[in-house]
Design a protein around this motif. Structure first.
Motif, PDB file in Angstrom:
ATOM      1  N   PHE A  68       0.770  -1.061  -0.133  1.00  0.00           N
ATOM      2  CA  PHE A  68       0.005   0.077   0.041  1.00  0.00           C
ATOM      3  C   PHE A  68       0.917   1.423  -0.031  1.00  0.00           C
ATOM      4  CE2 PHE A  68      -2.072   3.565   1.993  1.00  0.00           C
ATOM      5  CZ  PHE A  68      -3.477   3.581   1.308  1.00  0.00           C
ATOM      6  N   VAL A  69       1.743   1.097   0.736  1.00  0.00           N
ATOM      7  CA  VAL A  69       2.818   2.404   0.899  1.00  0.00           C
ATOM      8  C   VAL A  69       3.390   2.602  -0.660  1.00  0.00           C
ATOM      9  CG1 VAL A  69       5.057   3.367   1.795  1.00  0.00           C
ATOM     10  CG2 VAL A  69       3.243   2.162   3.381  1.00  0.00           C
ATOM     11  N   ILE A  70       3.952   1.662  -1.175  1.00  0.00           N
ATOM     12  CA  ILE A  70       4.610   1.822  -2.489  1.00  0.00           C
ATOM     13  C   ILE A  70       3.622   2.054  -3.342  1.00  0.00           C
ATOM     14  CG2 ILE A  70       5.493   0.368  -4.421  1.00  0.00           C
ATOM     15  CD1 ILE A  70       6.593  -1.505  -2.242  1.00  0.00           C
ATOM     16  N   GLY A  71       2.345   1.877  -3.429  1.00  0.00           N
ATOM     17  CA  GLY A  71       1.442   2.152  -4.378  1.00  0.00           C
ATOM     18  C   GLY A  71       0.988   3.612  -4.146  1.00  0.00           C
ATOM     19  N   SER A  72       1.206   4.157  -2.972  1.00  0.00           N
ATOM     20  CA  SER A  72       0.942   5.527  -2.504  1.00  0.00           C
ATOM     21  C   SER A  72       1.840   6.535  -2.684  1.00  0.00           C
ATOM     22  CB  SER A  72       0.443   5.642  -1.076  1.00  0.00           C
ATOM     23  OG  SER A  72      -0.488   4.756  -0.703  1.00  0.00           O
ATOM     24  N   LEU A  73       3.339   6.173  -3.182  1.00  0.00           N
ATOM     25  CA  LEU A  73       4.050   7.252  -3.562  1.00  0.00           C
ATOM     26  C   LEU A  73       4.096   7.654  -4.933  1.00  0.00           C
ATOM     27  CD1 LEU A  73       6.857   5.578  -1.244  1.00  0.00           C
ATOM     28  CD2 LEU A  73       5.604   7.404  -0.599  1.00  0.00           C
ATOM     29  N   SER A  74       4.456   8.812  -5.238  1.00  0.00           N
ATOM     30  CA  SER A  74       4.543   9.246  -6.578  1.00  0.00           C
ATOM     31  C   SER A  74       6.017   9.092  -7.274  1.00  0.00           C
ATOM     32  CB  SER A  74       4.238  10.644  -6.890  1.00  0.00           C
ATOM     33  OG  SER A  74       5.274  11.375  -6.205  1.00  0.00           O
ATOM     34  N   PRO A  75       6.095   9.162  -8.443  1.00  0.00           N
ATOM     35  CA  PRO A  75       7.411   8.833  -9.120  1.00  0.00           C
ATOM     36  C   PRO A  75       8.422   9.896  -8.785  1.00  0.00           C
ATOM     37  CG  PRO A  75       5.598   8.987 -10.904  1.00  0.00           C
ATOM     38  CD  PRO A  75       4.921   9.447  -9.475  1.00  0.00           C
ATOM     39  N   THR A  76       8.012  10.950  -8.035  1.00  0.00           N
ATOM     40  CA  THR A  76       9.166  11.998  -7.576  1.00  0.00           C
ATOM     41  C   THR A  76       9.570  11.392  -6.109  1.00  0.00           C
ATOM     42  OG1 THR A  76       7.403  13.510  -6.742  1.00  0.00           O
ATOM     43  CG2 THR A  76       8.430  13.683  -8.861  1.00  0.00           C
ATOM     44  N   ASP A  77       8.947  10.321  -5.400  1.00  0.00           N
ATOM     45  CA  ASP A  77       9.363  10.206  -4.002  1.00  0.00           C
ATOM     46  C   ASP A  77      10.125   9.029  -4.348  1.00  0.00           C
ATOM     47  OD1 ASP A  77       7.249  11.859  -2.768  1.00  0.00           O
ATOM     48  OD2 ASP A  77       5.665  10.523  -3.428  1.00  0.00           O
ATOM     49  N   ARG A  78      10.921   8.825  -3.121  1.00  0.00           N
ATOM     50  CA  ARG A  78      11.863   7.756  -3.064  1.00  0.00           C
ATOM     51  C   ARG A  78      11.724   6.785  -1.806  1.00  0.00           C
ATOM     52  NH1 ARG A  78      18.023  10.131  -4.131  1.00  0.00           N
ATOM     53  NH2 ARG A  78      17.345  11.036  -2.363  1.00  0.00           N
ATOM     54  N   LEU A  79      12.126   5.564  -1.983  1.00  0.00           N
ATOM     55  CA  LEU A  79      11.848   4.612  -0.939  1.00  0.00           C
ATOM     56  C   LEU A  79      13.043   3.889  -1.027  1.00  0.00           C
ATOM     57  CD1 LEU A  79       9.586   3.094   1.208  1.00  0.00           C
ATOM     58  CD2 LEU A  79       9.141   1.789  -0.742  1.00  0.00           C
ATOM     59  N   SER A  80      13.397   3.553   0.429  1.00  0.00           N
ATOM     60  CA  SER A  80      14.404   2.621   0.763  1.00  0.00           C
ATOM     61  C   SER A  80      13.936   1.616   1.773  1.00  0.00           C
ATOM     62  CB  SER A  80      15.754   3.011   1.372  1.00  0.00           C
ATOM     63  OG  SER A  80      16.595   2.287   1.863  1.00  0.00           O
ATOM     64  N   ILE A  81      14.216   0.333   1.480  1.00  0.00           N
ATOM     65  CA  ILE A  81      13.544  -0.651   2.632  1.00  0.00           C
ATOM     66  C   ILE A  81      14.786  -1.441   3.407  1.00  0.00           C
ATOM     67  CG2 ILE A  81      12.484  -2.670   2.789  1.00  0.00           C
ATOM     68  CD1 ILE A  81      10.837  -2.336   0.174  1.00  0.00           C
ATOM     69  N   VAL A  82      14.692  -1.112   4.522  1.00  0.00           N
ATOM     70  CA  VAL A  82      15.587  -1.927   5.503  1.00  0.00           C
ATOM     71  C   VAL A  82      15.053  -2.823   6.438  1.00  0.00           C
ATOM     72  CG1 VAL A  82      17.347  -1.262   7.602  1.00  0.00           C
ATOM     73  CG2 VAL A  82      17.340   0.282   5.553  1.00  0.00           C
ATOM     74  N   THR A  83      15.586  -3.979   6.759  1.00  0.00           N
ATOM     75  CA  THR A  83      14.997  -4.992   7.431  1.00  0.00           C
ATOM     76  C   THR A  83      16.145  -5.796   8.638  1.00  0.00           C
ATOM     77  OG1 THR A  83      15.828  -6.872   6.180  1.00  0.00           O
ATOM     78  CG2 THR A  83      13.505  -6.106   5.916  1.00  0.00           C
ATOM     79  N   PHE A  84      15.558  -5.758   9.675  1.00  0.00           N
ATOM     80  CA  PHE A  84      16.338  -6.425  10.953  1.00  0.00           C
ATOM     81  C   PHE A  84      16.038  -7.313  11.488  1.00  0.00           C
ATOM     82  CE2 PHE A  84      13.575  -3.261  12.819  1.00  0.00           C
ATOM     83  CZ  PHE A  84      13.196  -3.753  13.999  1.00  0.00           C
ATOM     84  N   SER A  85      16.807  -8.348  11.884  1.00  0.00           N
ATOM     85  CA  SER A  85      16.450  -9.486  12.922  1.00  0.00           C
ATOM     86  C   SER A  85      17.551  -9.586  13.846  1.00  0.00           C
ATOM     87  CB  SER A  85      16.324 -10.851  12.101  1.00  0.00           C
ATOM     88  OG  SER A  85      17.469 -11.006  11.228  1.00  0.00           O
ATOM     89  N   GLY A 122      20.513  -1.904  15.474  1.00  0.00           N
ATOM     90  CA  GLY A 122      21.049  -2.332  13.915  1.00  0.00           C
ATOM     91  C   GLY A 122      20.325  -1.633  12.898  1.00  0.00           C
ATOM     92  N   GLY A 123      18.872  -1.873  13.179  1.00  0.00           N
ATOM     93  CA  GLY A 123      18.025  -1.517  11.920  1.00  0.00           C
ATOM     94  C   GLY A 123      17.991  -0.102  11.767  1.00  0.00           C
ATOM     95  N   LEU A 124      17.824   0.480  12.912  1.00  0.00           N
ATOM     96  CA  LEU A 124      17.646   2.008  13.080  1.00  0.00           C
ATOM     97  C   LEU A 124      19.216   2.686  12.332  1.00  0.00           C
ATOM     98  CD1 LEU A 124      16.016   4.494  13.516  1.00  0.00           C
ATOM     99  CD2 LEU A 124      17.084   4.419  15.872  1.00  0.00           C
ATOM    100  N   ARG A 125      20.125   2.282  13.010  1.00  0.00           N
ATOM    101  CA  ARG A 125      21.359   2.716  12.363  1.00  0.00           C
ATOM    102  C   ARG A 125      21.660   2.490  10.727  1.00  0.00           C
ATOM    103  NH1 ARG A 125      23.932   0.841  17.411  1.00  0.00           N
ATOM    104  NH2 ARG A 125      24.604  -1.068  16.252  1.00  0.00           N
ATOM    105  N   LYS A 126      21.150   1.500  10.286  1.00  0.00           N
ATOM    106  CA  LYS A 126      21.413   1.178   9.008  1.00  0.00           C
ATOM    107  C   LYS A 126      20.242   2.114   8.143  1.00  0.00           C
ATOM    108  CE  LYS A 126      22.982  -2.251   7.341  1.00  0.00           C
ATOM    109  NZ  LYS A 126      24.290  -2.499   6.830  1.00  0.00           N
ATOM    110  N   GLY A 127      19.163   2.341   8.545  1.00  0.00           N
ATOM    111  CA  GLY A 127      18.178   3.253   8.000  1.00  0.00           C
ATOM    112  C   GLY A 127      18.596   4.787   8.113  1.00  0.00           C
ATOM    113  N   GLU A 128      19.222   5.212   9.141  1.00  0.00           N
ATOM    114  CA  GLU A 128      19.854   6.505   9.482  1.00  0.00           C
ATOM    115  C   GLU A 128      21.060   6.736   8.259  1.00  0.00           C
ATOM    116  OE1 GLU A 128      21.536   6.813  13.106  1.00  0.00           O
ATOM    117  OE2 GLU A 128      19.422   7.032  14.162  1.00  0.00           O
ATOM    118  N   LYS A 129      21.584   5.611   8.017  1.00  0.00           N
ATOM    119  CA  LYS A 129      22.904   5.606   7.261  1.00  0.00           C
ATOM    120  C   LYS A 129      22.532   5.929   5.659  1.00  0.00           C
ATOM    121  CE  LYS A 129      27.486   3.484   6.242  1.00  0.00           C
ATOM    122  NZ  LYS A 129      27.423   4.200   4.635  1.00  0.00           N
TER     123      LYS A 129
END
Length: 525
Positions: A68-85, A122-129
């Motif tokens: 849903f998030v991906i479908g809501s973003l426009s071509p000028t928006d940018r998305l990065s996905i970070v996962t953590f376990s 670790g996930g938050l640090r990766k997202g910040e980077k």
């Protein structure tokens, strides 16, 4: 349009008194995004928990919410996905949400699997980077952090607090220091990057996630009913896609008459400072979404006068802000609060009570009470917490604002009732009480909508039209796809609703509460 309004408690004060009185400064952003294509583009990093406890239905719901998030973003928006376990991984870098970028994001979401522990740090640090390493920077940037478990990393070693070693200042050259919140320096100035945290289910580390959001200027949402995670994401996205002013700062100056002094400020959780022995004050309000308002209470001390004054200037207020599209800095015209200081005030003269001030006092008192009750409950004093909640309820019920039918005051009283139920015993507090209190505290101190409870649309006190529309869209998508087969792969070329790729795990929900709020919100603004 940016509008600064003032309201005062007592409209007259005797010249012979040296009184104190309270005034409220309302920063009302009445802009409406009639043309969404003109909004500022967003850099969004989603930091998602894929530990072992997220397996099964939870992961399926998060995947659907991410589509849903991906479908809501426009071509000028940018998305990065970070996962953590047990460790963190950048699944995709910042990609524009058009064509191949959107397809890559959908494929990345569909490929997510669960294993290991819960390394939130670790996930938050990766997202910040990801945001730190940007060469090109969209004007609006944010992190959405979701977790369902207790943090197993070093972020949690100091009593669940957001340790200073994780409070990073990111500058344009990519250097870091350990002296501030999660922030970024662009060539346009110092812009805060909020982390919007989502506690998923009843076993997450609510205290840590709330601390992360507070340190960064974000919000904390409690997604107790796991099937509401898409609606929670939708509400957050609706706000981020409607940022119309950034780095809002309220400048307050005492009047020209000697002796006018700013005694105190209550701006919720927004940073504020009184300077020059009470002659100046600064309140930093950050970004604002279309239709949002910020209300700040000031207590002023006035001097005695030698002669009467029909119009005494007390304070001057002015806002500075940045336009996120043009990146130009602007300021509002000064707004001066003047009051009458007659020679005498008749004893039987009825004092005017400002409903607006009482409304904001009710909001802030409720937020402070919630914070105090939580601290007592965390120390094991559930009975003491219940007592102060009950006292706050009675004070609300006796307020002129609530008795006059004020919507916000009525909602605050209902919320205190709900909190008392969630603190009926230690077990209820630990599972569904603490995270609810933290989310309510975050919402009322920041005057920004958060998700909490078990029903979508039940906490809409600060929900803007953009947020409400996005939630309604999410709900309609869920209802229309409730009969589809599980695991249906989304088509890239379809609409945002199709791209969200619904799951049959949810049943249709009524959207009447959200729709009615939008109408009420429009009337009030």
């Amino acid at each position: 349009q940016k509008e600064t309004k003032l309201d005062q408690g007592n409209i007259t004060e005797s010249m012979q008194q040296s009184p104190s009185f309270t005034t409220v400064s309302s920063i009302v952003n009445s802009a409406v995004l009639s043309d969404p294509s003109c909004r500022a583009p967003v850099d969004l990093v989603t930091v998602l928990d894929v530990s072992g406890s997220m397996s099964g239905t939870k992961l399926a719901l998060v995947k659907r919410a991410m589509r849903f998030v991906i479908g809501s973003l426009s071509p000028t928006d940018r998305l990065s996905i970070v996962t953590f376990s047990s460790s963190a991984t950048r699944v995709i870098p910042l990609r524009r949400m058009a064509g191949e970028g959107k397809q890559a994001a959908l494929e990345a979401v569909n490929s997510l699997v669960c294993t290991g522990g819960t390394n939130i740090s670790g996930g938050l640090r990766k997202g910040e980077k990801v945001l730190q390493d940007r060469r090109h920077r969209n004007p609006v940037a944010s992190i959405m952090l979701l977790s369902d478990g207790q943090d197993t990393s070093t972020i949690n070693r100091r009593g669940h607090s957001f340790s200073p070693r994780h409070r990073t200042t990111i500058n344009f050259r990519g250097n870091t220091n350990n002296t501030g919140s999660v922030r970024t320096r662009t060539r346009y100035g110092h812009v805060q990057i909020p982390v919007h945290a989502f506690g998923f289910g009843i076993d997450h580390d609510a205290t840590t996630m709330h601390s992360i959001s507070e340190e960064s200027g974000g919000t904390f949402s409690f997604v107790q009913a796991e099937e509401l995670v898409q609606d929670a994401f939708a509400q957050c996205i609706g706000g981020l896609l409607s940022v119309v002013v950034q780095d809002v700062q309220l400048h307050v100056s005492a009047g020209s008459i000697e002796g006018v002094q700013l005694k105190s400020i209550d701006a919720g959780s927004y940073e504020n400072t009184i300077l020059d022995s009470g002659r100046q004050a600064l309140v930093k309000l950050g970004d604002m979404y279309a239709e949002e308002a910020r209300d700040v209470l000031f207590e002023l001390k006035l001097p005695s006068l030698q002669s009467a004054s029909l119009s005494m200037d007390t304070v001057s207020l002015q806002c500075t802000y940045t336009d996120p599209v043009s990146q130009q800095t602007a300021q509002t015209p000064p707004h001066i609060l003047s009051i009458s200081r007659p020679e005498h005030i008749e004893r039987d003269m009825v004092t005017t009570i400002s409903v607006e001030i009482e409304r904001q006092r009710n909001r802030l008192r409720t937020a402070h009470t919630i914070a105090e009750a939580r601290e007592m409950a965390d120390k094991g004093d559930i009975l003491g917490a219940q007592k102060i909640l009950q006292a706050a309820r009675l004070q609300l019920q006796n307020s002129t604002a609530l008795q006059g039918g004020d919507i916000l005051s009525t909602a605050l009283e209902a919320e205190l009732t709900e909190i008392q139920v969630r603190m009926a015993n230690r077990y209820m507090y630990e599972t569904c009480g603490r995270p609810y209190l933290l989310s309510a505290q975050s919402s009322h101190f920041r005057q920004r909508a958060t998700t909490r409870g078990t029903e979508s649309g039940s906490n809409v006190d600060y929900q803007t039209s953009s947020m409400a529309d996005m939630v309604l869209r999410s709900q309609k998508l869920t209802a229309s796809s409730s009969s589809t087969l599980a695991g249906r792969r989304p088509s890239l070329g379809g609409s945002a609703g199709e791209a969200a790729g619904a799951s049959p795990l949810l049943s249709p929900r009524s959207s009447s509460s959200t729709s009615s709020h939008v109408a009420d919100n429009t009337r009030r603004r």
